[in-house]
Design an enzyme around this catalytic site. Structure first.
Site, mmCIF file in Angstrom:
data_model
loop_
_atom_site.group_PDB
_atom_site.id
_atom_site.type_symbol
_atom_site.label_atom_id
_atom_site.label_comp_id
_atom_site.label_asym_id
_atom_site.label_seq_id
_atom_site.Cartn_x
_atom_site.Cartn_y
_atom_site.Cartn_z
ATOM 1 C CG ASP A 3 -4.977 12.836 8.092
ATOM 2 O OD1 ASP A 3 -4.554 12.114 7.169
ATOM 3 O OD2 ASP A 3 -6.173 13.114 8.219
ATOM 4 C CD GLU A 28 -12.379 13.932 14.541
ATOM 5 O OE1 GLU A 28 -13.238 14.256 13.717
ATOM 6 O OE2 GLU A 28 -12.185 12.744 14.884
HETATM 7 C C1 GLP Z 1 -10.148 9.823 7.494
HETATM 8 C C2 GLP Z 1 -9.147 10.848 6.983
HETATM 9 C C3 GLP Z 1 -9.832 11.990 6.269
HETATM 10 C C4 GLP Z 1 -10.847 11.439 5.270
HETATM 11 C C5 GLP Z 1 -11.882 10.643 6.025
HETATM 12 C C6 GLP Z 1 -13.017 10.137 5.155
HETATM 13 O O1 GLP Z 1 -10.707 10.171 8.700
HETATM 14 N N1 GLP Z 1 -8.352 11.394 8.013
HETATM 15 O O2 GLP Z 1 -8.870 12.799 5.617
HETATM 16 O O3 GLP Z 1 -11.448 12.487 4.578
HETATM 17 O O4 GLP Z 1 -11.194 9.541 6.592
HETATM 18 O O5 GLP Z 1 -12.716 8.881 4.681
HETATM 19 P P1 GLP Z 1 -13.574 8.078 3.615
HETATM 20 O O6 GLP Z 1 -13.222 8.669 2.300
HETATM 21 O O7 GLP Z 1 -13.091 6.665 3.751
HETATM 22 O O8 GLP Z 1 -14.996 8.246 3.965
#
Ligand code: GLP
Length: 236
Positions: A67, A143
C-alpha cells in the site's frame, strides 16, 4: 492459519527473516509481497545483515508493497516508498526496476490500481506475502467494511487507523485520509503468507484465534488461506 507464539520481538524478527531468507535461497527469483509498519522493521534489519554477511542475494528478487498513502510522493519521509528505501531497499541489491510500490501521487488512481494488479499477474503472482495486522484487523490498508474488497483500489482510512498511524506524522490532521491498497483477493492469491503481530496486537490476535470470518475483521479471511502462518510475540 498456523499461529506460532514466540517470547519476544527479537525472536519474531529472527524467525520472520529466516522464513524470507529460506524463500530467497530456495527460489532466487522469488516475488515477495512486502509490508510497512513498525512490526516488520526488525525483520528487514535482519535481512540486511544477512545480505551484508553474504548469505542472501536479492539480485533476481521482485517486490510488491501492499500500500501507499494517497498524496505522498517517493521523497516524502512519511510515505511507504521512503520507508522501504530507509529500512531495506537502500541496503540490499534488489534491482530498482524490480521494486513496486503503488504510486500515491498517480493522477489516474483507477489506472494505477488496475496496472498494479496487472504487474503482479505479469510477475506470475506473489510467492511469499509478508503482512502486519492493524489493531482493527486491517491487512495492507484493507479496512473493516461490509464486504471484502478484492482488488487493488483507493480506500478511505478509518478513524482508528488514522489514530494508530498518527505517531509517524506531526499530527493526526497530517495523516492522509485515503490510500491505495492491494485487495483481499490479491493478498489471498499469494502462494504463502507470513503474518507478524507484536504484543500490542494481543486483542486482535485473540479474535483471530476463533474461527469467525468477517469483512469487519479483514485479517480473519486468512483462515481460508492454505499456507498462512502467523508469528505472535507475546512480550513484544
Ligand atoms: C499500516 C500498514 C499495515 C500495517 C499496519 C500495522 O496501517 N498499512 O500494512 O500492518 O500499519 O502497523 P504496525 O506494525 O506499526 O502496528
Amino acid at each position: 492459519m498456523n499461529i506460532i507464539n514466540v517470547k519476544n520481538y527479537q525472536t519474531l524478527s529472527e524467525i520472520a527473516a529466516a522464513v524470507i531468507a529460506a524463500q530467497i535461497i530456495k527460489k532466487p527469483d522469488s516475488v515477495l509481497g512486502l509490508a510497512t509498519g513498525s512490526t516488520p522493521e526488525g525483520t528487514y534489519k535482519n535481512l540486511v545483515e544477512m545480505y551484508r554477511d553474504g548469505i542472501l542475494d536479492f539480485s533476481k528478487i521482485t517486490t510488491f508493497n501492499l500500500d501507499e498513502y494517497c498524496g505522498l510522493g517517493k521523497e516524502d519521509p512519511n510515505g511507504y516508498f521512503y520507508f522501504m528505501m530507509d529500512k531495506l531497499f537502500s541496503y540490499v541489491n534488489i534491482p530498482r526496476e524490480n521494486i513496486n510500490v503503488p504510486d500515491g501521487t498517480a493522477k489516474d488512481v483507477d489506472y494505477e490500481c488496475a496496472e498494479y494488479e496487472r504487474k503482479i499477474r505479469r510477475a506470475n503472482g506473489i510467492d511469499l506475502q509478508l503482512l502486519g495486522v492493524g489493531r482493527n484487523g486491517h491487512i495492507g490498508f484493507c479496512e473493516p467494511d461490509d464486504v471484502f474488497y478484492n482488488e487493488t483500489r483507493q480506500v478511505n482510512l478509518t478513524e482508528s487507523t488514522i489514530e494508530a498511524n498518527k505517531r509517524f506524522f506531526a499530527s493526526a490532521e497530517e495523516v492522509p485520509k485515503t490510500a491505495i491498497s492491494v485487495g483481499i483477493k490479491t493478498i489471498m492469491s499469494a502462494r504463502e503468507i507470513l503474518v507478524l503481530a507484536g504484543q500490542d496486537k494481543a486483542e486482535i490476535v485473540e479474535k483471530l484465534k476463533s474461527n469467525i470470518c468477517s469483512p469487519r475483521i479483514p485479517a480473519s479471511i486468512l483462515h481460508y488461506h492454505p499456507n498462512c502462518t502467523m508469528i505472535f510475540a507475546e512480550n513484544a
